[in-house]
Design a protein around this motif. Structure first.
Motif, PDB file in Angstrom:
ATOM      1  N   PHE A   1     -64.595   6.036 -60.701  1.00 50.02           N
ATOM      2  CA  PHE A   1     -65.065   5.856 -59.327  1.00 50.02           C
ATOM      3  C   PHE A   1     -64.571   4.523 -58.762  1.00 50.02           C
ATOM      4  O   PHE A   1     -64.126   4.456 -57.621  1.00 50.02           O
ATOM      5  CB  PHE A   1     -66.596   5.929 -59.293  1.00 50.02           C
ATOM      6  N   ALA A   2     -64.627   3.461 -59.561  1.00 47.43           N
ATOM      7  CA  ALA A   2     -64.134   2.155 -59.110  1.00 47.43           C
ATOM      8  C   ALA A   2     -62.637   2.210 -58.826  1.00 47.43           C
ATOM      9  O   ALA A   2     -62.149   1.553 -57.900  1.00 47.43           O
ATOM     10  CB  ALA A   2     -64.450   1.087 -60.151  1.00 47.43           C
ATOM     11  N   HIS A   3     -61.916   2.989 -59.611  1.00 47.30           N
ATOM     12  CA  HIS A   3     -60.479   3.157 -59.387  1.00 47.30           C
ATOM     13  C   HIS A   3     -60.230   3.798 -58.020  1.00 47.30           C
ATOM     14  O   HIS A   3     -59.332   3.371 -57.281  1.00 47.30           O
ATOM     15  CB  HIS A   3     -59.896   4.020 -60.510  1.00 47.30           C
ATOM     16  N   ARG A   4     -61.023   4.783 -57.669  1.00 46.82           N
ATOM     17  CA  ARG A   4     -60.861   5.448 -56.374  1.00 46.82           C
ATOM     18  C   ARG A   4     -61.236   4.516 -55.219  1.00 46.82           C
ATOM     19  O   ARG A   4     -60.578   4.523 -54.178  1.00 46.82           O
ATOM     20  CB  ARG A   4     -61.710   6.707 -56.331  1.00 46.82           C
ATOM     21  N   ILE A   5     -62.281   3.731 -55.395  1.00 43.92           N
ATOM     22  CA  ILE A   5     -62.714   2.797 -54.350  1.00 43.92           C
ATOM     23  C   ILE A   5     -61.632   1.739 -54.104  1.00 43.92           C
ATOM     24  O   ILE A   5     -61.291   1.437 -52.948  1.00 43.92           O
ATOM     25  CB  ILE A   5     -64.046   2.126 -54.733  1.00 43.92           C
ATOM     26  N   THR A   6     -61.070   1.173 -55.181  1.00 45.36           N
ATOM     27  CA  THR A   6     -60.028   0.161 -54.989  1.00 45.36           C
ATOM     28  C   THR A   6     -58.779   0.774 -54.365  1.00 45.36           C
ATOM     29  O   THR A   6     -58.102   0.124 -53.575  1.00 45.36           O
ATOM     30  CB  THR A   6     -59.669  -0.548 -56.307  1.00 45.36           C
ATOM     31  N   GLY A   7     -58.489   2.017 -54.692  1.00 47.16           N
ATOM     32  CA  GLY A   7     -57.354   2.690 -54.058  1.00 47.16           C
ATOM     33  C   GLY A   7     -57.563   2.848 -52.565  1.00 47.16           C
ATOM     34  O   GLY A   7     -56.636   2.662 -51.769  1.00 47.16           O
ATOM     35  N   THR A   8     -58.785   3.152 -52.175  1.00 48.72           N
ATOM     36  CA  THR A   8     -59.107   3.259 -50.751  1.00 48.72           C
ATOM     37  C   THR A   8     -58.987   1.897 -50.073  1.00 48.72           C
ATOM     38  O   THR A   8     -58.481   1.798 -48.948  1.00 48.72           O
ATOM     39  CB  THR A   8     -60.524   3.826 -50.570  1.00 48.72           C
TER      40      THR A   8
ATOM     41  N   HIS B   1     -56.739  -2.056 -59.737  1.00 47.92           N
ATOM     42  CA  HIS B   1     -56.247  -0.691 -59.582  1.00 47.92           C
ATOM     43  C   HIS B   1     -55.015  -0.449 -60.457  1.00 47.92           C
ATOM     44  O   HIS B   1     -54.874   0.624 -61.055  1.00 47.92           O
ATOM     45  CB  HIS B   1     -55.916  -0.430 -58.114  1.00 47.92           C
ATOM     46  N   LEU B   2     -54.149  -1.453 -60.550  1.00 47.62           N
ATOM     47  CA  LEU B   2     -52.965  -1.330 -61.397  1.00 47.62           C
ATOM     48  C   LEU B   2     -53.354  -1.165 -62.865  1.00 47.62           C
ATOM     49  O   LEU B   2     -52.871  -0.257 -63.547  1.00 47.62           O
ATOM     50  CB  LEU B   2     -52.074  -2.555 -61.223  1.00 47.62           C
ATOM     51  N   SER B   3     -54.240  -2.039 -63.341  1.00 48.54           N
ATOM     52  CA  SER B   3     -54.637  -1.947 -64.748  1.00 48.54           C
ATOM     53  C   SER B   3     -55.427  -0.674 -65.020  1.00 48.54           C
ATOM     54  O   SER B   3     -55.282  -0.053 -66.075  1.00 48.54           O
ATOM     55  CB  SER B   3     -55.445  -3.181 -65.168  1.00 48.54           C
ATOM     56  N   ASN B   4     -56.242  -0.248 -64.064  1.00 47.81           N
ATOM     57  CA  ASN B   4     -56.967   1.001 -64.236  1.00 47.81           C
ATOM     58  C   ASN B   4     -56.025   2.199 -64.206  1.00 47.81           C
ATOM     59  O   ASN B   4     -56.264   3.200 -64.879  1.00 47.81           O
ATOM     60  CB  ASN B   4     -58.024   1.148 -63.142  1.00 47.81           C
ATOM     61  N   GLY B   5     -54.968   2.119 -63.410  1.00 48.23           N
ATOM     62  CA  GLY B   5     -53.983   3.196 -63.393  1.00 48.23           C
ATOM     63  C   GLY B   5     -53.298   3.347 -64.736  1.00 48.23           C
ATOM     64  O   GLY B   5     -53.054   4.463 -65.206  1.00 48.23           O
ATOM     65  N   ILE B   6     -53.006   2.223 -65.372  1.00 46.62           N
ATOM     66  CA  ILE B   6     -52.421   2.272 -66.716  1.00 46.62           C
ATOM     67  C   ILE B   6     -53.412   2.894 -67.694  1.00 46.62           C
ATOM     68  O   ILE B   6     -53.049   3.720 -68.529  1.00 46.62           O
ATOM     69  CB  ILE B   6     -51.979   0.863 -67.157  1.00 46.62           C
ATOM     70  N   ARG B   7     -54.698   2.532 -67.546  1.00 49.46           N
ATOM     71  CA  ARG B   7     -55.727   3.123 -68.412  1.00 49.46           C
ATOM     72  C   ARG B   7     -55.810   4.629 -68.182  1.00 49.46           C
ATOM     73  O   ARG B   7     -55.954   5.404 -69.132  1.00 49.46           O
ATOM     74  CB  ARG B   7     -57.074   2.469 -68.144  1.00 49.46           C
ATOM     75  N   HIS B   8     -55.711   5.066 -66.924  1.00 48.43           N
ATOM     76  CA  HIS B   8     -55.742   6.503 -66.631  1.00 48.43           C
ATOM     77  C   HIS B   8     -54.562   7.228 -67.277  1.00 48.43           C
ATOM     78  O   HIS B   8     -54.710   8.372 -67.706  1.00 48.43           O
ATOM     79  CB  HIS B   8     -55.746   6.748 -65.118  1.00 48.43           C
ATOM     80  N   LEU B   9     -53.411   6.582 -67.333  1.00 54.24           N
ATOM     81  CA  LEU B   9     -52.283   7.197 -68.019  1.00 54.24           C
ATOM     82  C   LEU B   9     -52.596   7.418 -69.497  1.00 54.24           C
ATOM     83  O   LEU B   9     -52.254   8.459 -70.066  1.00 54.24           O
ATOM     84  CB  LEU B   9     -51.029   6.328 -67.865  1.00 54.24           C
ATOM     85  N   PHE B  10     -53.259   6.441 -70.115  1.00 54.88           N
ATOM     86  CA  PHE B  10     -53.663   6.622 -71.513  1.00 54.88           C
ATOM     87  C   PHE B  10     -54.716   7.721 -71.635  1.00 54.88           C
ATOM     88  O   PHE B  10     -54.687   8.506 -72.579  1.00 54.88           O
ATOM     89  CB  PHE B  10     -54.184   5.312 -72.101  1.00 54.88           C
TER      90      PHE B  10
END
Length: 105
Positions: free
Chosen positions: A22-29, A78-87
């Motif tokens: 959810f935090a990843h989506r908020i920062t993307g917004t 968001h960048l670091s969370n995006g990398i985590r999402h890839l994992f």
């Protein structure tokens, strides 16, 4: 008998990864707002000297600077969370201890 599907809040149990997602989506917004500010600055730069000066005054206001610092923090989160999402897409890091360690907690 009620055959309507239940709300996800009634079906799913709380998981730490849900908050991170959810935090990843908020920062993307929030980064969309940053992209609009960047566009405004670039258009002003490409325009006349008067438009550049107006944009310079806008971006030098203390409140806008606070927003820009917040956007910078949101970008790196968001960048670091995006990398985590890839994992996570690879199935790595879903265990509670791994998810907490990856989040810095």
């Amino acid at each position: 008998m009620n055959t309507r599907p239940l709300s996800p809040f009634l079906v799913y149990r709380f998981m730490y990864t849900m908050v991170l997602s959810f935090a990843h989506r908020i920062t993307g917004t929030c980064l969309v707002v940053g992209a609009l500010l960047l566009t405004y600055g670039l258009v002003a730069l490409a325009g006349s000297a008067a438009s550049f000066e107006q944009a310079r005054r806008f971006f030098s206001h203390w409140a806008i600077r606070v927003v820009l610092v917040g956007l910078l923090a949101a970008f790196f989160y968001h960048l670091s969370n995006g990398i985590r999402h890839l994992f996570w897409d690879l199935g790595v890091g879903y265990e509670k201890s791994q998810a907490r360690a990856a989040a810095g907690g």
